[in-house]
Design a protein around this motif. Structure first.
Motif, PDB file in Angstrom:
ATOM      1  N   ARG A 154       0.857  -1.179   0.000  1.00  0.00           N
ATOM      2  CA  ARG A 154       0.000   0.000   0.000  1.00  0.00           C
ATOM      3  C   ARG A 154       0.895   1.231   0.000  1.00  0.00           C
ATOM      4  O   ARG A 154       1.867   1.304   0.763  1.00  0.00           O
ATOM      5  CB  ARG A 154      -0.892  -0.002   1.240  1.00  0.00           C
ATOM      6  N   ALA A 155       0.577   2.192  -0.840  1.00  0.00           N
ATOM      7  CA  ALA A 155       1.435   3.368  -1.008  1.00  0.00           C
ATOM      8  C   ALA A 155       1.718   4.064   0.314  1.00  0.00           C
ATOM      9  O   ALA A 155       2.844   4.516   0.570  1.00  0.00           O
ATOM     10  CB  ALA A 155       0.786   4.341  -1.991  1.00  0.00           C
ATOM     11  N   GLU A 156       0.712   4.146   1.192  1.00  0.00           N
ATOM     12  CA  GLU A 156       0.889   4.878   2.444  1.00  0.00           C
ATOM     13  C   GLU A 156       1.742   4.125   3.464  1.00  0.00           C
ATOM     14  O   GLU A 156       2.113   4.684   4.505  1.00  0.00           O
ATOM     15  CB  GLU A 156      -0.477   5.220   3.060  1.00  0.00           C
ATOM     16  N   LEU A 157       2.087   2.847   3.159  1.00  0.00           N
ATOM     17  CA  LEU A 157       2.891   2.066   4.094  1.00  0.00           C
ATOM     18  C   LEU A 157       4.316   1.814   3.597  1.00  0.00           C
ATOM     19  O   LEU A 157       5.109   1.190   4.296  1.00  0.00           O
ATOM     20  CB  LEU A 157       2.210   0.721   4.384  1.00  0.00           C
ATOM     21  N   THR A 158       4.637   2.295   2.402  1.00  0.00           N
ATOM     22  CA  THR A 158       5.974   2.052   1.869  1.00  0.00           C
ATOM     23  C   THR A 158       7.011   3.010   2.441  1.00  0.00           C
ATOM     24  O   THR A 158       8.173   2.635   2.629  1.00  0.00           O
ATOM     25  CB  THR A 158       5.980   2.157   0.337  1.00  0.00           C
ATOM     26  N   ALA A 159       6.617   4.228   2.726  1.00  0.00           N
ATOM     27  CA  ALA A 159       7.545   5.221   3.289  1.00  0.00           C
ATOM     28  C   ALA A 159       6.758   6.247   4.097  1.00  0.00           C
ATOM     29  O   ALA A 159       6.756   7.443   3.772  1.00  0.00           O
ATOM     30  CB  ALA A 159       8.337   5.893   2.174  1.00  0.00           C
ATOM     31  N   PRO A 160       6.083   5.843   5.164  1.00  0.00           N
ATOM     32  CA  PRO A 160       5.259   6.778   5.937  1.00  0.00           C
ATOM     33  C   PRO A 160       6.114   7.818   6.653  1.00  0.00           C
ATOM     34  O   PRO A 160       7.187   7.506   7.179  1.00  0.00           O
ATOM     35  CB  PRO A 160       4.536   5.871   6.936  1.00  0.00           C
ATOM     36  N   GLN A 163      -7.435   3.562  11.713  1.00  0.00           N
ATOM     37  CA  GLN A 163      -7.828   3.902  10.346  1.00  0.00           C
ATOM     38  C   GLN A 163      -6.676   3.678   9.371  1.00  0.00           C
ATOM     39  O   GLN A 163      -6.851   3.084   8.302  1.00  0.00           O
ATOM     40  CB  GLN A 163      -8.293   5.354  10.285  1.00  0.00           C
ATOM     41  N   VAL A 164      -5.495   4.148   9.728  1.00  0.00           N
ATOM     42  CA  VAL A 164      -4.336   4.029   8.832  1.00  0.00           C
ATOM     43  C   VAL A 164      -3.964   2.571   8.600  1.00  0.00           C
ATOM     44  O   VAL A 164      -3.644   2.161   7.478  1.00  0.00           O
ATOM     45  CB  VAL A 164      -3.129   4.801   9.411  1.00  0.00           C
TER      46      VAL A 164
END
Length: 350
Positions: A267-273, A288-289
């Motif tokens: 998931r894009a939001e978990l590759t480099a948060p 939520q995240v």
């Protein structure tokens, strides 16, 4: 009339249809030294706070210890081979690094769903009793997978496959069927010690032996209290797990990302948060995240603790306001980590 294929071949074909890239069969008693090694590991205290390992050791020692009726074990693997270099963000001090396996869908759900489908098919096809397991049950998937020919337990203690490197999620089906076993895997690590040298916290006292108490995956996921100071610098910007010993394995060069189950696509939001975003999360925001992610299991407080360690290692003074707020967090572990991070950012040289 075409010849009826043996059941073992049909099992492999069905497993491939369901997304498993590796499938092998072992007799239930094919890993006799597993119990001995487990008992020694527990005796040496290398399981740390994972009390459940000790509490159900008698179930883990052998398949029959968990289910006396079992005759064969079907070992299965799904690939989660990453498309990008898991170590690429090592010096990106404004982000948190999440282990490859946790960047997509929760593998427990994906693998178990496929195992259940295979189990239903097999029960109908062969009229047997069976049980399915992912890694939440007291099952030693790695030695059983080695016994079933999926690969071998490497010096980093994880399974290594000639075809899929170190990137396999494992599952197992215990069955009352007497199935023809496959040839066990054989160790092909040779003289390579790349995984041992890659560990930032020296968690391998010797090859093939892991001291979980020093392992970043254990410290950031399983360990609930304050992270010991001696390991904080070594953690760097890792906020959930650690891929280092897996990522440097030379056998990974044969692991094709095309074999990866699409559910494990990151998931894009978990590759480099961004650490600044994560440090601002309350419990509702955390849920939520990380909805649908295995990360959700550790809870907001443990994740914020991990992010504070990464912030303290970042040298990024822009994080000081967010860190400062967390010094008054109601959770004492979070507050302590915030105090440490504040001191690192305030008093340590850049």
């Amino acid at each position: 009339m075409p010849e009826h294929k043996p059941l073992e071949n049909r099992i492999r074909a069905k497993a491939a249809e369901l997304g498993f890239v590796a499938c092998g069969i072992a007799a239930a008693d094919s890993a006799p030294r597993t119990g001995e090694r487990l008992r020694q590991w527990l005796h040496d205290g290398m399981h740390g706070d994972m009390i459940w390992m000790e509490a159900r050791a008698h179930h883990r020692e052998s398949p029959a210890g968990l289910w006396p009726e079992v005759r064969s074990v079907i070992a299965l693997g799904m690939s989660y081979a990453p498309a990008a270099d898991p170590l690429a963000l090592a010096d990106a001090h404004d982000v948190g690094r999440i282990s490859v396996y946790a960047q997509g869908a929760d593998y427990h759900d994906v693998v178990k769903r496929a195992l259940k489908a295979l189990g239903r098919w097999l029960a109908t096809e062969a009229g047997c009793d069976l049980k399915v397991f992912v890694d939440t049950a007291p099952v030693m998937e790695k030695p059983l997978s080695e016994a079933a020919g999926l690969g071998w337990q490497g010096k980093h203690t994880n399974l290594v496959s000639r075809a899929h490197g170190s990137w396999l999620f494992l599952g197992a089906i215990y069955t009352t069927l007497d199935l023809a076993p496959d040839t066990p895997g054989s160790d092909a690590c040779g003289s390579c010690d790349a995984c041992q040298r890659a560990c930032p916290t020296d968690a391998f006292p010797q090859p093939y032996r892991l001291d979980a108490r020093r392992c970043i995956s254990y410290l950031t996921i399983e360990h609930a209290g304050p992270i010991p100071h001696e390991f904080r610098k070594g953690i760097g910007n890792r906020i959930y797990g650690c891929d280092d010993c897996l990522a440097v394995c030379p056998w990974n060069k044969f692991a094709a990302t095309a074999a990866r189950n699409l559910a494990f696509a990151p998931r894009a939001e978990l590759t480099a948060p961004m650490l600044s975003d994560l440090l601002a999360l309350d419990d509702a925001g955390f849920r939520q995240v990380f909805a649908g992610s295995p990360i959700k299991r550790i809870g907001r407080n443990r994740m914020i603790r991990n992010c504070l360690i990464a912030a303290g290692n970042s040298g990024n003074g822009a994080l000081l306001p967010a860190v400062g707020v967390l010094r008054d967090d109601p959770d004492p572990v979070v507050a302590e980590a915030a105090g440490w991070a504040h001191d690192q950012l305030t008093f340590s040289p850049p």
